[in-house]
Design a protein around this motif. Structure first.
Motif, PDB file in Angstrom:
ATOM      1  N   UNK A  28       0.076 -10.831  -1.605  1.00  0.00           N
ATOM      2  CA  UNK A  28       0.700  -9.745  -0.838  1.00  0.00           C
ATOM      3  C   UNK A  28       2.195  -9.988  -0.684  1.00  0.00           C
ATOM      4  N   UNK A  29       2.826  -9.118   0.073  1.00  0.00           N
ATOM      5  CA  UNK A  29       4.235  -9.284   0.401  1.00  0.00           C
ATOM      6  C   UNK A  29       5.145  -9.278  -0.817  1.00  0.00           C
ATOM      7  N   UNK A  30       6.140 -10.170  -0.778  1.00  0.00           N
ATOM      8  CA  UNK A  30       7.160 -10.176  -1.826  1.00  0.00           C
ATOM      9  C   UNK A  30       6.557 -10.443  -3.208  1.00  0.00           C
ATOM     10  N   UNK A  80       5.071  -7.244  -4.425  1.00  0.00           N
ATOM     11  CA  UNK A  80       6.182  -6.359  -4.808  1.00  0.00           C
ATOM     12  C   UNK A  80       6.692  -6.740  -6.205  1.00  0.00           C
ATOM     13  N   UNK A  81       6.935  -8.042  -6.389  1.00  0.00           N
ATOM     14  CA  UNK A  81       7.505  -8.499  -7.665  1.00  0.00           C
ATOM     15  C   UNK A  81       6.541  -8.233  -8.824  1.00  0.00           C
ATOM     16  N   UNK A 114       6.476  -4.426  -9.458  1.00  0.00           N
ATOM     17  CA  UNK A 114       7.745  -4.022 -10.056  1.00  0.00           C
ATOM     18  C   UNK A 114       7.810  -4.448 -11.524  1.00  0.00           C
ATOM     19  N   UNK A 120      14.184   0.532 -13.187  1.00  0.00           N
ATOM     20  CA  UNK A 120      15.645   0.382 -13.213  1.00  0.00           C
ATOM     21  C   UNK A 120      16.344   1.729 -13.335  1.00  0.00           C
ATOM     22  N   UNK A 139      16.093   3.578  -9.822  1.00  0.00           N
ATOM     23  CA  UNK A 139      16.904   3.035  -8.734  1.00  0.00           C
ATOM     24  C   UNK A 139      16.187   2.979  -7.400  1.00  0.00           C
ATOM     25  N   UNK A 140      16.843   3.503  -6.371  1.00  0.00           N
ATOM     26  CA  UNK A 140      16.298   3.336  -5.017  1.00  0.00           C
ATOM     27  C   UNK A 140      14.963   4.053  -4.814  1.00  0.00           C
ATOM     28  N   UNK A 162      12.488   1.564  -5.794  1.00  0.00           N
ATOM     29  CA  UNK A 162      12.453   0.469  -4.814  1.00  0.00           C
ATOM     30  C   UNK A 162      11.671   0.893  -3.569  1.00  0.00           C
ATOM     31  N   UNK A 163      11.980   2.080  -3.065  1.00  0.00           N
ATOM     32  CA  UNK A 163      11.287   2.569  -1.869  1.00  0.00           C
ATOM     33  C   UNK A 163       9.786   2.741  -2.141  1.00  0.00           C
ATOM     34  N   UNK A 207       8.054  -0.648  -2.523  1.00  0.00           N
ATOM     35  CA  UNK A 207       7.980  -1.293  -1.201  1.00  0.00           C
ATOM     36  C   UNK A 207       6.864  -0.672  -0.373  1.00  0.00           C
ATOM     37  N   UNK A 208       6.806   0.664  -0.357  1.00  0.00           N
ATOM     38  CA  UNK A 208       5.766   1.339   0.429  1.00  0.00           C
ATOM     39  C   UNK A 208       4.370   0.989  -0.082  1.00  0.00           C
ATOM     40  N   UNK A 242       3.556  -1.722  -1.620  1.00  0.00           N
ATOM     41  CA  UNK A 242       3.303  -3.129  -1.296  1.00  0.00           C
ATOM     42  C   UNK A 242       2.738  -3.243   0.117  1.00  0.00           C
ATOM     43  N   UNK A 243       3.248  -2.440   1.022  1.00  0.00           N
ATOM     44  CA  UNK A 243       2.755  -2.491   2.390  1.00  0.00           C
ATOM     45  C   UNK A 243       1.409  -1.825   2.566  1.00  0.00           C
ATOM     46  N   UNK A 274      14.099  -4.353   2.820  1.00  0.00           N
ATOM     47  CA  UNK A 274      12.707  -4.291   3.281  1.00  0.00           C
ATOM     48  C   UNK A 274      12.289  -5.734   3.560  1.00  0.00           C
ATOM     49  N   UNK A 334       9.013  -8.460   4.118  1.00  0.00           N
ATOM     50  CA  UNK A 334       7.586  -8.770   4.055  1.00  0.00           C
ATOM     51  C   UNK A 334       7.418 -10.216   4.472  1.00  0.00           C
ATOM     52  N   UNK A 364      17.648  -4.095  -2.297  1.00  0.00           N
ATOM     53  CA  UNK A 364      18.064  -3.251  -3.419  1.00  0.00           C
ATOM     54  C   UNK A 364      19.560  -3.009  -3.292  1.00  0.00           C
TER      55      UNK A 364
END
Lengths: 305, 114
Positions: free
Chosen positions: A247-249, A252-253, A256, A263, A266-267, A270-271, A274-275, A277-278, B35, B37, B44
């Protein structure tokens, strides 16, 4: 599908319309075989992808045929293939176009299947719930996708997960599933010959056969699903079954890393990642048999509810 | 993605001999999206389009640089007081390494370019 006999055909696959052009009879025959049942597009429908597949030269149309896909790129990223493997040129060409020209979606290189639910007695409709299967080539994600798609799950894709970053919904893209080498035998034994293409021998990835997309996945090709579960399967013959949550980072990695176009987005990417991942559950699966992996996914999806 | 950004990073890299006396600065902190975690932070950078995963020490360093420009010595001093019980030599090495990574990622620049 008579259009293809005349050289071109527009058909729908998930949210896209593709126009295929070829005058190569063997490819026409192979295409009509594995894309049987796909909805045709109307003449006025916008075409997202144009792809032609033809001989590399006039001579090579007849003498030791060799074909190449042409997606309208100035510098073609495709390599010529023997005429017998023309359908691979077409499939790779379509994949390339989706991966490079569909930035309205956040794309993950992965298999996706979803569970649909009947409306409740009160008429309440539960959203379909999807599992995304990512991992290295050869990890077994296509085989697992195929196994689930023919066992109570709806096929979204064995190649690309298409996510709308505005609502985090996954959209189906049900193409024929490309199975390779030993996994062909496993799936033919389960499903019989009639849902498979002929074998394509000596391809750059060994022997390939295409498994046709199940009819319900084509009929529901516009029905999105919510992503709840992400798994990274790993086929390990003789090894004990193992499930490891992360979980967590790290999650995410890993997610991704499976994205094709984060890439470029962009954001927004990322958003979205991140969402997810949670919200989603992430697992690494080590499995020995397809049945074992399918049970693991069923159980984990229950747990992720 | 202003046209002036790349030369600044290029010059920063050219001069990026990480010395304790170099004062580091975090340009445009508003372009960073965060963000968290658990103890890790995801970052970013809108300017580069890059995504970074930061451990707690890296996050602290970036937070300090966001507050004000710092040189390596002052970062070591501030973080030593925050992280009591840490081996000072190891902490110093970790800070040095993190500054190098931030510099090469274009996240920080020497303050004399600001």
């Amino acid at each position: 599908m008579r259009g293809l006999r005349r050289g071109t055909l527009k058909f729908k696959v998930g949210p896209f319309v593709a126009r295929i052009g070829t005058t190569y009879p063997l490819l026409q025959q192979d295409f009509l075989d594995i894309y049987e049942g796909y909805p045709l597009a109307a003449p006025e429908d916008f075409v997202h992808f144009n792809l032609k597949v033809g001989p590399v030269s006039l001579l090579r149309r007849w003498f030791r045929p060799k074909v190449i896909a042409d997606g309208g790129f100035v510098a073609s990223p495709f390599v010529p293939l023997p005429g017998d493997l023309a359908i691979l040129a077409l499939e790779m060409g379509l994949n390339w176009q989706v991966g490079t020209k569909s930035d309205q979606f956040l794309i993950f290189h992965s298999g996706v299947v979803a569970k649909d639910f009947e409306p409740s007695a009160t008429g309440e409709v539960r959203p379909s719930r999807a599992v995304l299967m990512a991992g290295q080539s050869g990890a077994g994600k296509s085989t697992l996708t195929a196994g689930l798609a023919y066992n109570g799950w709806r096929l979204f894709s064995d190649e690309f997960a298409l996510m709308d970053t505005s609502d985090l919904q996954l959209y189906p893209y049900p193409r024929p599933i490309s199975l390779k080498n030993q996994s062909i035998e496993v799936m033919v034994e389960r499903l019989g010959e009639e849902v498979f293409s002929r074998p394509y021998l000596d391809t750059p990835k060994g022997t390939i056969r295409y498994l046709k997309a199940p009819g319900d996945s084509l009929r529901n090709g516009d029905r999105p699903a919510r992503l709840d579960l992400v798994v990274f399967p790993e086929y390990s013959p003789g090894a004990p079954a193992q499930v490891a949550e992360f979980e967590g980072a790290e999650a995410f990695a890993m997610l991704r890393g499976a994205s094709v176009n984060c890439d470029r987005l962009g954001q927004a990417a990322f958003d979205a990642i991140s969402d997810l991942t949670g919200r989603c559950k992430f697992f690494h699966l080590q499995y020995d048999t397809l049945d074992m992996a399918m049970r693991m996914v069923e159980d984990l999806m229950e747990e992720a509810a | 993605m202003g046209s002036g950004r790349r030369p600044i990073i290029g010059r920063a890299r050219y001069f990026s001999v990480i010395e304790a006396s170099t004062v580091w600065h975090l340009p445009e902190p508003g372009s960073l999206v965060w963000r968290s975690f658990d103890s890790y932070s995801l970052l970013f950078n809108e300017r580069s389009g890059d995504t970074h995963v930061l451990d707690p020490l890296s996050r602290e360093i970036l937070d300090l640089l966001m507050e004000a420009p710092h040189d390596e010595t002052s970062l070591v001093r501030e973080l030593s007081s925050l992280m009591e019980g840490q081996d000072p030599a190891k902490l110093e090495a970790a800070i040095h390494e993190t500054l190098e990574a931030f510099d090469s990622a274009g996240l920080i620049i020497p303050a004399y370019f600001s």
